[in-house]
Motif scaffolding. Sequence first.
Motif, mmCIF file in Angstrom:
data_model
loop_
_atom_site.group_PDB
_atom_site.id
_atom_site.type_symbol
_atom_site.label_atom_id
_atom_site.label_comp_id
_atom_site.label_asym_id
_atom_site.label_seq_id
_atom_site.Cartn_x
_atom_site.Cartn_y
_atom_site.Cartn_z
ATOM 1 N N GLU A 220 11.637 31.688 100.560
ATOM 2 C CA GLU A 220 11.478 32.145 101.940
ATOM 3 C C GLU A 220 12.757 32.806 102.433
ATOM 4 O OE1 GLU A 220 8.935 29.707 104.546
ATOM 5 O OE2 GLU A 220 10.519 29.964 106.042
ATOM 6 N N TRP A 221 13.924 32.226 102.127
ATOM 7 C CA TRP A 221 15.193 32.845 102.534
ATOM 8 C C TRP A 221 15.409 34.156 101.793
ATOM 9 C CZ3 TRP A 221 17.659 27.466 101.668
ATOM 10 C CH2 TRP A 221 17.423 26.685 102.801
ATOM 11 N N ALA B 143 13.020 36.795 103.397
ATOM 12 C CA ALA B 143 13.034 36.955 104.856
ATOM 13 C C ALA B 143 13.034 38.420 105.266
ATOM 14 C CB ALA B 143 14.235 36.243 105.461
ATOM 15 N N GLY C 100 7.001 42.285 111.444
ATOM 16 C CA GLY C 100 7.911 41.303 112.026
ATOM 17 C C GLY C 100 7.598 39.865 111.652
ATOM 18 N N ALA D 148 7.557 37.058 108.919
ATOM 19 C CA ALA D 148 8.067 36.723 107.592
ATOM 20 C C ALA D 148 7.098 35.742 106.907
ATOM 21 C CB ALA D 148 9.450 36.096 107.719
ATOM 22 N N VAL E 57 14.846 28.819 115.080
ATOM 23 C CA VAL E 57 15.175 29.387 116.391
ATOM 24 C C VAL E 57 14.337 28.750 117.495
ATOM 25 C CG1 VAL E 57 15.950 31.641 115.592
ATOM 26 C CG2 VAL E 57 13.543 31.292 116.070
ATOM 27 N N THR F 218 22.704 32.629 105.770
ATOM 28 C CA THR F 218 21.300 33.050 105.680
ATOM 29 C C THR F 218 20.967 34.034 106.784
ATOM 30 O OG1 THR F 218 20.840 30.727 105.202
ATOM 31 C CG2 THR F 218 18.948 32.146 105.441
ATOM 32 N N TYR F 219 20.093 34.973 106.433
ATOM 33 C CA TYR F 219 19.428 35.792 107.449
ATOM 34 C C TYR F 219 17.995 35.288 107.508
ATOM 35 C CZ TYR F 219 16.480 39.615 109.016
ATOM 36 O OH TYR F 219 15.520 40.366 109.651
ATOM 37 N N GLY F 220 17.488 35.012 108.710
ATOM 38 C CA GLY F 220 16.134 34.483 108.810
ATOM 39 C C GLY F 220 15.318 35.181 109.875
ATOM 40 N N GLN F 221 14.006 35.080 109.734
ATOM 41 C CA GLN F 221 13.078 35.651 110.709
ATOM 42 C C GLN F 221 12.001 34.624 110.997
ATOM 43 O OE1 GLN F 221 10.991 39.253 110.837
ATOM 44 N NE2 GLN F 221 12.325 40.252 109.376
ATOM 45 N N PHE G 11 17.709 35.833 113.126
ATOM 46 C CA PHE G 11 18.936 35.073 113.342
ATOM 47 C C PHE G 11 19.761 35.048 112.064
ATOM 48 C CE2 PHE G 11 17.914 31.222 110.946
ATOM 49 C CZ PHE G 11 16.536 31.307 110.848
#
Lengths: 165, 243
Positions: A17-18, A21, A27, A29, A65, B96-99, B105
């Motif tokens: 998943e990372w 991403a 938009g 993921a 988030v 990490t880059y995440g969505q 973020f």
Amino acid sequence: MRNVFLILSIALAFFLEWLGARINFWGMAPPLVAALVFFWFWRMDLPTRAFTAVAAGFFIDSMSVFPFGAYIITFFLIGLLMELFRFLFANVRSLATQVTGMGIMLAVFFIVIPATAFILGKLRETEFVFPVSYSPWLGLGALAWVLIILALYAVLIKFFNLAKN
Amino acid sequence: MARFPVIKIVFAVVLLGLLIFFSNARAVKVLRESMLVLSKPLRRAAGEFRPEAEPQFILADMAELAELRRQNLALKNALGFKEERGINLRGARVLTYGQEFGKEFLLIDQGTAAGIQKNDLALDENRFFVGKVAEVYAEFSRVELASNPGEVFEVSIAPLGVRALAKGLGGRIFSLELLPASSVVRTGDLVSLLGIAGNRYAFSLAEVLSVQSEGGSAFKDGRASLVSHPETLREVFITESRQ
């Protein structure tokens, strides 16, 4: 042995998943970890599912988030919903039942997560803004991932059944 | 024995309630941070596969030129009365880059132990604005992208210094609002973030994509896209928003 395999598979799902991403449909993921958690939920009894929901939800919430608790609550509710689904369907081992059940859980996941995040944001007086202006496309992205993951589920279930036999 | 599963479920529900309602308690925060520490090696490994950034020399030069013009004007106005101070930047590695559902973020490996605080600003190597620090732990922080829905910034559009509001819409897009109808704003103009240290510093935020005006209105609207590419970043620079 099964618990080790469960933890390793979820770690692999996080890694993928990372890694993935950057790959997204409008938009959205790929929700690989959630999909794998639901796969394992199907093979657990309710008490184990409840604890797995809290543990997996806590792990994802720590780096999410969304307001903390959104994934814990969502996984817990979906764990309960899955129990109801399995109760309603006679043959829970059939491929079609499993794929349909997990597809429904994924679709519910895409709705419950933002709803829970919104409610938690209101309760904690920290505003959680859902991307309203972007949401029609997010819905399309979610649908695309549900269809792809259903195909992956069918392959995974076949492989899992073969490994068990 | 039939009651045992019920007790397990009740215990799970109680645990769920405690984790959610006491999410700000020290014990829970320590547990959350330990999850990040556990996942750090896996994140680092995943981060090795991030794409290479395309050089943004032209944009970086344009941004530097706009910044120099603005500083020149500010210095002319305050000549001889203030000593110019450089901005403090602290480097942090991107883990990490995440969505998630359209919200992007970055997770970085610096936190309160390095002096980072909530709402600090994150820049990339070109001094393009990436986002604000949204959550801080002892050794980690999460930076949410400036273009995420809900983010609003006061901006200035080069080269004429037109003031406006940039509102994040998600998908790396901003809505530019409160642009005076008589202002001259063109596609390709650079949008800079204001409000740093009494407007002494400005960081490039976005590039204007389109401008549209409605007849009779005192304002016009526009769209801009984030200039930074967060999915390619290996490090960011954190600066205090209060400088």
